[in-house]
Motif scaffolding. Structure first.
Motif, PDB file in Angstrom:
ATOM      1  N   UNK A 150       0.875  -1.171   0.000  1.00  0.00           N
ATOM      2  CA  UNK A 150       0.000   0.000   0.000  1.00  0.00           C
ATOM      3  C   UNK A 150       0.913   1.222   0.000  1.00  0.00           C
ATOM      4  N   UNK A 151       0.771   2.077  -1.023  1.00  0.00           N
ATOM      5  CA  UNK A 151       1.727   3.175  -1.227  1.00  0.00           C
ATOM      6  C   UNK A 151       1.002   4.480  -1.518  1.00  0.00           C
ATOM      7  N   UNK A 152       1.692   5.562  -1.244  1.00  0.00           N
ATOM      8  CA  UNK A 152       1.249   6.900  -1.652  1.00  0.00           C
ATOM      9  C   UNK A 152       1.935   7.205  -2.974  1.00  0.00           C
ATOM     10  N   UNK A 153       1.138   7.405  -4.024  1.00  0.00           N
ATOM     11  CA  UNK A 153       1.652   7.570  -5.382  1.00  0.00           C
ATOM     12  C   UNK A 153       2.421   6.310  -5.787  1.00  0.00           C
ATOM     13  N   UNK A 154       3.634   6.436  -6.281  1.00  0.00           N
ATOM     14  CA  UNK A 154       4.401   5.266  -6.715  1.00  0.00           C
ATOM     15  C   UNK A 154       5.007   4.540  -5.522  1.00  0.00           C
ATOM     16  N   UNK A 155       5.149   3.230  -5.617  1.00  0.00           N
ATOM     17  CA  UNK A 155       5.697   2.424  -4.524  1.00  0.00           C
ATOM     18  C   UNK A 155       7.217   2.451  -4.552  1.00  0.00           C
ATOM     19  N   UNK A 156       7.763   3.457  -3.931  1.00  0.00           N
ATOM     20  CA  UNK A 156       9.211   3.583  -3.834  1.00  0.00           C
ATOM     21  C   UNK A 156       9.569   4.467  -2.646  1.00  0.00           C
ATOM     22  N   UNK A 157      10.665   4.097  -1.980  1.00  0.00           N
ATOM     23  CA  UNK A 157      11.170   4.891  -0.865  1.00  0.00           C
ATOM     24  C   UNK A 157      10.160   5.104   0.235  1.00  0.00           C
ATOM     25  N   UNK A 158      10.074   6.356   0.702  1.00  0.00           N
ATOM     26  CA  UNK A 158       9.183   6.695   1.803  1.00  0.00           C
ATOM     27  C   UNK A 158       7.706   6.675   1.414  1.00  0.00           C
ATOM     28  N   UNK A 159       7.413   6.545   0.132  1.00  0.00           N
ATOM     29  CA  UNK A 159       6.014   6.473  -0.311  1.00  0.00           C
ATOM     30  C   UNK A 159       5.354   5.151   0.061  1.00  0.00           C
ATOM     31  N   UNK A 160       6.148   4.132   0.410  1.00  0.00           N
ATOM     32  CA  UNK A 160       5.589   2.832   0.778  1.00  0.00           C
ATOM     33  C   UNK A 160       5.028   2.920   2.194  1.00  0.00           C
ATOM     34  N   UNK A 161       3.715   2.808   2.321  1.00  0.00           N
ATOM     35  CA  UNK A 161       3.048   2.902   3.619  1.00  0.00           C
ATOM     36  C   UNK A 161       3.044   1.549   4.323  1.00  0.00           C
ATOM     37  N   UNK A 162       2.736   0.475   3.615  1.00  0.00           N
ATOM     38  CA  UNK A 162       2.732  -0.882   4.170  1.00  0.00           C
ATOM     39  C   UNK A 162       3.310  -1.829   3.124  1.00  0.00           C
ATOM     40  N   UNK A 163       4.188  -2.707   3.555  1.00  0.00           N
ATOM     41  CA  UNK A 163       4.769  -3.753   2.691  1.00  0.00           C
ATOM     42  C   UNK A 163       4.883  -5.014   3.542  1.00  0.00           C
ATOM     43  N   UNK A 164       3.989  -5.977   3.334  1.00  0.00           N
ATOM     44  CA  UNK A 164       3.901  -7.114   4.252  1.00  0.00           C
ATOM     45  C   UNK A 164       3.495  -8.395   3.527  1.00  0.00           C
ATOM     46  N   UNK A 165       3.769  -9.546   4.184  1.00  0.00           N
ATOM     47  CA  UNK A 165       3.298 -10.860   3.729  1.00  0.00           C
ATOM     48  C   UNK A 165       2.161 -11.358   4.617  1.00  0.00           C
TER      49      UNK A 165
END
Length: 361
Positions: A43-58
């Protein structure tokens, strides 16, 4: 590439985007459907890169601050993302992905628009908004009955007063946007104005299915805010001004007191004594008194104060070795020189301005 144009928290919405609406202080959940399963959820703000990544999980469920994610397997694969306690700055573009790895995730993009208020028609008073030039305004209008045609108007709807209208889910015309969130119950019609100007001040109406909601806007110029550097400069300037004023007042008080002391100097009397001889029949003590207003030496004394001189002589005076006290040309007394005076006479001279009185006895 997915468009990323934003204006003061309100995104530019295109027909190809999924748009979801919320209200400041409320919560929003966006359900996204995927055709295949995946282990990684993003779940990202705009593009999924750097600090824009809000949640990254399995995990099936995960939460970071106000952001959360939940994965469900039904007839399709559903990944729902949520934001709680919405703020105006949450308006913008987001991405959500589901894949076998974080590097191969297929992203679905959508837009969230956060309204400043939700009008449900239950308020007795007209809702009023105060805005600054250059800002944007989004208002949600809640309707219990659905409708096919939605209007956003200035004043009464009709003719040139209609700013934008649509028979679909959303529409845009210049700075005006309209969008209908039919997935909510009741349905909400959202209207927006971007890049506000002072001429936008006035009353507006959103209209759907024979019902309407009204609100009023007042747009004023932006009040410049002081930066840290400007605040420091203002503080220094005020400090210097106060210091100068205090020093000036102190100096003024000092000189005023000093001037007052000079005026209070006591009057001094200078005496010219004539030595009295041992023979009391021949000599008589005589005193000449000079009244002066200030401490001055005999040589520098003023010669014009003739009315301040008192000369008194009684009985006989011995003139031996008597010299005048002052060398002033316009003296207020007459030289008494024993060599040139008749020793058997008593001379007394009283000098008054414009008049000299001489007596002989």
């Amino acid at each position: 590439m997915f468009p990323t144009a934003l204006q003061d928290g309100n995104p530019e919405v295109t027909d190809a985007q999924f748009v979801y609406y919320g209200v400041i202080g409320g919560n929003i959940t966006v359900p996204l459907v995927f055709q295949s399963s995946g282990t990684w959820k993003m779940f990202c703000r705009e593009e999924c890169e750097g600090e824009n990544i809000l949640i990254n999980t399995t995990d099936v469920r995960a939460q970071t601050g106000r952001y959360s994610i939940e994965y469900e397997i039904k007839s399709v694969y559903v990944l729902s993302v949520s934001i709680s306690k919405l703020t105006e700055s949450d308006s913008g573009q987001y991405s959500c992905g589901l894949a076998g790895s974080s590097s191969s995730a297929s992203l679905t993009q959508f837009v969230i628009v956060v309204a400043e208020a939700l009008l449900d028609g239950n308020d007795d008073q007209l809702k009023h908004f105060d805005k600054e030039t250059g800002s944007s305004l989004t208002v949600g209008c809640s309707f219990k009955q659905p409708g096919n045609r939605a209007f956003f108007c200035r004043g009464e709807c009709g003719g040139n007063n209609t700013l934008v209208h649509t028979d679909n889910v959303k529409a845009q015309r210049g700075r005006y946007n309209i969008g209908y969130a039919s997935h909510t119950d009741p349905g909400v019609l959202y209207v927006s104005i971007t890049q506000l100007t002072k001429s936008d001040s006035g009353r507006y109406r959103c209209y759907l299915g024979g019902s309407s909601r009204e609100f009023e806007v007042t747009v004023t110029d932006v009040i410049p805010s002081l930066t840290g550097q400007n605040q420091y400069g203002l503080y220094v300037g005020l400090t210097l001004t106060v210091t100068i004023i205090l020093v000036s007042v102190s100096v003024l008080i000092f000189y005023k007191k000093r001037s007052s002391k000079r005026k209070d100097v006591p009057v001094e009397t200078q005496y010219a004594d004539v030595t009295e001889a041992t023979d009391s029949n021949k000599l008589t003590h005589s005193a000449l008194s000079f009244l002066n207003k200030a401490r001055v030496s005999p040589n520098n004394a003023s010669c014009s104060n003739t009315d301040e001189v008192v000369s008194s002589v009684s009985r006989k005076v011995h003139f031996k070795d008597f010299s005048p006290v002052s060398t002033c040309k316009a003296s207020n007394y007459q030289n008494l020189n024993g060599a040139t005076r008749d020793q058997d006479q008593i001379y007394s001279t009283l000098k008054i301005p414009d008049q000299t009185l001489q007596t002989q006895s």
